[in-house]
Design an enzyme around this catalytic site. Structure first.
Site, short mmCIF file in Angstrom:
data_model
loop_
_atom_site.label_atom_id
_atom_site.label_comp_id
_atom_site.label_asym_id
_atom_site.label_seq_id
_atom_site.Cartn_x
_atom_site.Cartn_y
_atom_site.Cartn_z
N MET A 19 3.37 -9.16 -0.48
CA MET A 19 2.74 -8.56 0.70
C MET A 19 1.23 -8.53 0.53
O MET A 19 0.72 -8.22 -0.54
CB MET A 19 3.28 -7.16 0.90
CG MET A 19 4.73 -7.20 1.29
SD MET A 19 5.15 -5.80 2.30
CE MET A 19 6.88 -6.15 2.54
N HIS A 35 0.84 -1.20 0.00
CA HIS A 35 0.00 0.00 0.00
C HIS A 35 0.88 1.25 0.00
O HIS A 35 0.61 2.21 -0.71
CB HIS A 35 -0.87 0.07 1.27
CG HIS A 35 -1.85 -1.04 1.42
ND1 HIS A 35 -1.75 -1.99 2.41
CD2 HIS A 35 -2.96 -1.37 0.70
CE1 HIS A 35 -2.76 -2.83 2.31
NE2 HIS A 35 -3.49 -2.49 1.29
#
Ligand code: PAF
Length: 284
Positions: A184, A37
């Site tokens: 991730m 992110h």
């Protein structure tokens, strides 16, 4: 950074910025930030006058029996991380703000939504396309930032943007990985230590296939067989799918050609993990 949870207020704020000629970069997320992110957030910050991130765990993209209720959340930590990255707006609506009583409209992307992950997650991409179309209408950004880990989502959202004539440039940034290659994902939190140690096998198998393509192998059937065999060497991993598809229409390929995606999904303990490698044979 302003944290806003009301659609009307958020629209008002952003229309002021738009009028002043600033470009708006937007990163939609479901929160519980990790480096994946943050890489999108940093790019949105670098490339735009106004950087916006949304955190909304979208019920419409989870089917019954999926992990909506246990999906990892820590909005206060997300707010702090976004603040550190000098984000301008943190949009964090509640469910009834996005789907008020009487809500009826959904965005269905035919065919693409039923392939790959769509086979075992019916309705998932309808939920994703709907919420992102809504967020794009609310935010009206110049640039939308997405991650390559969710390759099918990126293909579908590019289709939505083109088909609905939305004026937004979609940028897809590379997957961010742990040191051992595991992509991730907020869902990695579901893995216990033993499962976490086995989880990188999906990426290992996909990268071995990528290496074989670079060395000249083009037979998709053979590559997929090797990937499945490699994954099965680790105990307790259930393969949902491994497929080689064209990046334009996600149609299955017998032979690796053009820009192709080799993508897979596995179940490991309480987690469903996805990953992919994007191979452009023309550039090899
Ligand atoms: O990738 C995600 O986190 C979600 O699918 C998205 C794009 C934020 C829509 O809810």
């Amino acid at each position: 950074m302003k944290t806003i949870n009301n659609v009307k207020m958020f629209k008002k704020e952003l229309s002021g910025k738009r009028l002043s000629g600033k470009s708006i970069g937007f990163v939609p997320t479901m929160g519980f930030f990790h480096e994946g992110h943050l890489s999108l957030i940093r790019r949105a910050r670098e490339e735009n006058g106004v950087a916006v991130v949304s955190v909304f765990v979208n019920p419409a993209q989870f089917s019954a029996g999926e992990d909506l209720n246990r999906y990892p959340r820590d909005v206060n930590r997300d707010i702090e991380l976004a603040r550190k990255e000098r984000i301008d707006y943190f949009f964090n609506p509640q469910v009834d703000e996005m789907y008020p009583d009487g809500y009826k409209t959904f965005v269905e992307v035919e065919s693409l939504s039923r392939k790959l992950c769509g086979k075992s997650r019916p309705g998932h991409f309808k939920g994703v396309a709907t919420v992102v179309a809504k967020l794009l209408n609310i935010c009206r950004p110049d640039v939308l930032y997405l991650g390559q880990k969710d390759a099918q989502q990126a293909v579908i959202l590019k289709r939505v943007v083109a088909d609905l004539n939305m004026d937004v440039n979609v940028k897809v940034l590379p997957t961010v990985r742990e040191k051992d290659g595991l992509a991730m994902s907020s869902r990695n939190k579901y893995l216990d230590d033993d499962e976490r140690a086995r989880a990188p096998v999906l990426y290992k198998a996909l990268s071995e296939a990528e290496k074989s393509v670079k060395e000249g192998e083009r037979d998709a059937g053979l590559l997929l067989k090797r990937i499945r065999r490699r994954i099965s060497e680790e105990k307790g991993i259930m393969i949902d799918y491994v497929e080689a598809v064209s990046i334009d229409d996600l149609e299955s390929l017998d032979e690796i050609k053009g820009p192709a995606l080799i993508a897979g999904a596995v179940k490991l303990g309480g987690a469903r993990l996805i990953d992919n490698v994007l191979i452009n044979c023309e550039k090899l």
